[in-house]
Motif scaffolding. Structure first.
Motif, PDB file in Angstrom:
ATOM      1  N   SER A 180      -4.650  21.019  69.865  1.00 44.17           N
ATOM      2  CA  SER A 180      -3.908  21.499  71.039  1.00 44.17           C
ATOM      3  C   SER A 180      -4.070  23.000  71.227  1.00 44.17           C
ATOM      4  CB  SER A 180      -2.426  21.137  70.915  1.00 44.17           C
ATOM      5  OG  SER A 180      -1.828  21.748  69.774  1.00 44.17           O
ATOM      6  N   ILE A 181      -4.089  23.758  70.143  1.00 46.38           N
ATOM      7  CA  ILE A 181      -4.299  25.209  70.236  1.00 46.38           C
ATOM      8  C   ILE A 181      -5.666  25.512  70.842  1.00 46.38           C
ATOM      9  CG2 ILE A 181      -4.665  27.320  68.892  1.00 46.38           C
ATOM     10  CD1 ILE A 181      -2.535  26.289  66.941  1.00 46.38           C
ATOM     11  N   GLY A 182      -6.681  24.805  70.345  1.00 47.24           N
ATOM     12  CA  GLY A 182      -8.039  25.003  70.859  1.00 47.24           C
ATOM     13  C   GLY A 182      -8.157  24.663  72.332  1.00 47.24           C
ATOM     14  N   LEU A 183      -7.527  23.558  72.748  1.00 48.83           N
ATOM     15  CA  LEU A 183      -7.581  23.132  74.146  1.00 48.83           C
ATOM     16  C   LEU A 183      -6.854  24.120  75.067  1.00 48.83           C
ATOM     17  CD1 LEU A 183      -6.956  19.284  73.776  1.00 48.83           C
ATOM     18  CD2 LEU A 183      -9.101  20.420  74.379  1.00 48.83           C
ATOM     19  N   ILE A 184      -5.697  24.597  74.609  1.00 49.17           N
ATOM     20  CA  ILE A 184      -4.930  25.558  75.420  1.00 49.17           C
ATOM     21  C   ILE A 184      -5.705  26.865  75.592  1.00 49.17           C
ATOM     22  CG2 ILE A 184      -2.866  27.020  75.469  1.00 49.17           C
ATOM     23  CD1 ILE A 184      -1.364  24.701  74.112  1.00 49.17           C
ATOM     24  N   ILE A 185      -6.295  27.355  74.506  1.00 42.07           N
ATOM     25  CA  ILE A 185      -7.100  28.579  74.586  1.00 42.07           C
ATOM     26  C   ILE A 185      -8.261  28.377  75.549  1.00 42.07           C
ATOM     27  CG2 ILE A 185      -8.665  30.097  73.309  1.00 42.07           C
ATOM     28  CD1 ILE A 185      -6.862  29.711  70.871  1.00 42.07           C
ATOM     29  N   GLY A 186      -8.902  27.216  75.466  1.00 40.04           N
ATOM     30  CA  GLY A 186     -10.029  26.907  76.347  1.00 40.04           C
ATOM     31  C   GLY A 186      -9.635  26.900  77.813  1.00 40.04           C
TER      32      GLY A 186
END
Length: 230
Positions: free
Chosen positions: A40-46
């Motif tokens: 989820s962190i990676g997706l939000i940053i993306g």
């Protein structure tokens, strides 16, 4: 669409949706390293980078979720209450385990960061890595650390703990449920505790206890220890 992005609802919605996606991927793949929080962190940053959305805009809602970290941590007392007899029976080893875990966490961070020549500000930021976020931020600020770095280190520590905990217990043949819970909660706070709860009710209850006590001990010990080691 811009009006929605500028409201707190955007940060809240995107956080929930991305975590649900992470949860789905984790359940489907069953790969430990694909932790829902990490995904989820990676997706939000993306998404923020792709649509050129500022962190400040996201935090209008993201900070509202962070606000509930404290109350959520308190709810961990419920499974602990159910295991109160077990706590009374093993009070001494539980306290010793948590105290040793706290000192090990602090001293390992100080020792390794000194070895690799880290600046004091960075050292102070990493010291609270194993305690729950609300307490960790306060400890970091009080000793001169950078809260944002502290939050990242806490998240990374929790995710790593949740991933490796079952393997560590298996490799070292740790079968006692109380020992598992105390070790996980002391070393990897709430994120690790979520894994402990999956392992069993006793493990979850003991891990929840360890979160609170480890946080309090760290808040008390760190300022004194830094004076001694300085």
């Amino acid at each position: 669409m811009d009006w929605f992005i500028d409201t707190p609802y955007f940060g809240i919605l995107i956080s929930i949706v991305m975590f649900e996606i992470g949860l789905y991927i984790n359940k489907k793949t069953k790969i430990p390293v694909l932790h829902p929080l990490l995904i989820s962190i990676g997706l939000i940053i993306g998404i923020l980078l792709a649509f050129d959305i500022s962190l400040e805009t996201y935090e209008k809602g993201g900070n509202m979720i962070s606000f509930f970290l404290g109350p959520v941590t308190v709810t961990l007392a419920v499974p602990l209450y159910k295991k109160i007899d077990l706590l009374k029976k093993h009070t001494k080893p539980i306290l010793i385990g948590i105290i040793v875990g706290v000192f090990t966490s602090i001293l390992s961070v100080v020792g390794l960061t000194k070895l690799f020549g880290y600046e004091d500000e960075m050292i102070y930021s990493l010291i609270p890595k194993s305690i729950t976020t609300p307490i960790g931020i306060e400890v970091s600020e009080s000793i001169g650390g950078i809260p944002s770095i502290t939050v990242v280190s806490i998240i990374v520590t929790g995710i790593i703990g949740a991933i490796v905990a079952p393997f560590v217990c298996k490799i070292f043949r740790i079968e006692d449920k109380v020992a598992k819970g105390i070790a996980i909660g002391t070393s990897s706070h709430a994120v690790g505790t979520s894994k402990a709860m999956e392992m069993g009710e006793t493990e979850g209850a003991m891990s929840g206890l360890a979160i609170g006590l480890a946080g309090l001990l760290t808040a008390v010990i760190v300022p004194i220890l830094l004076i001694v080691l300085d």
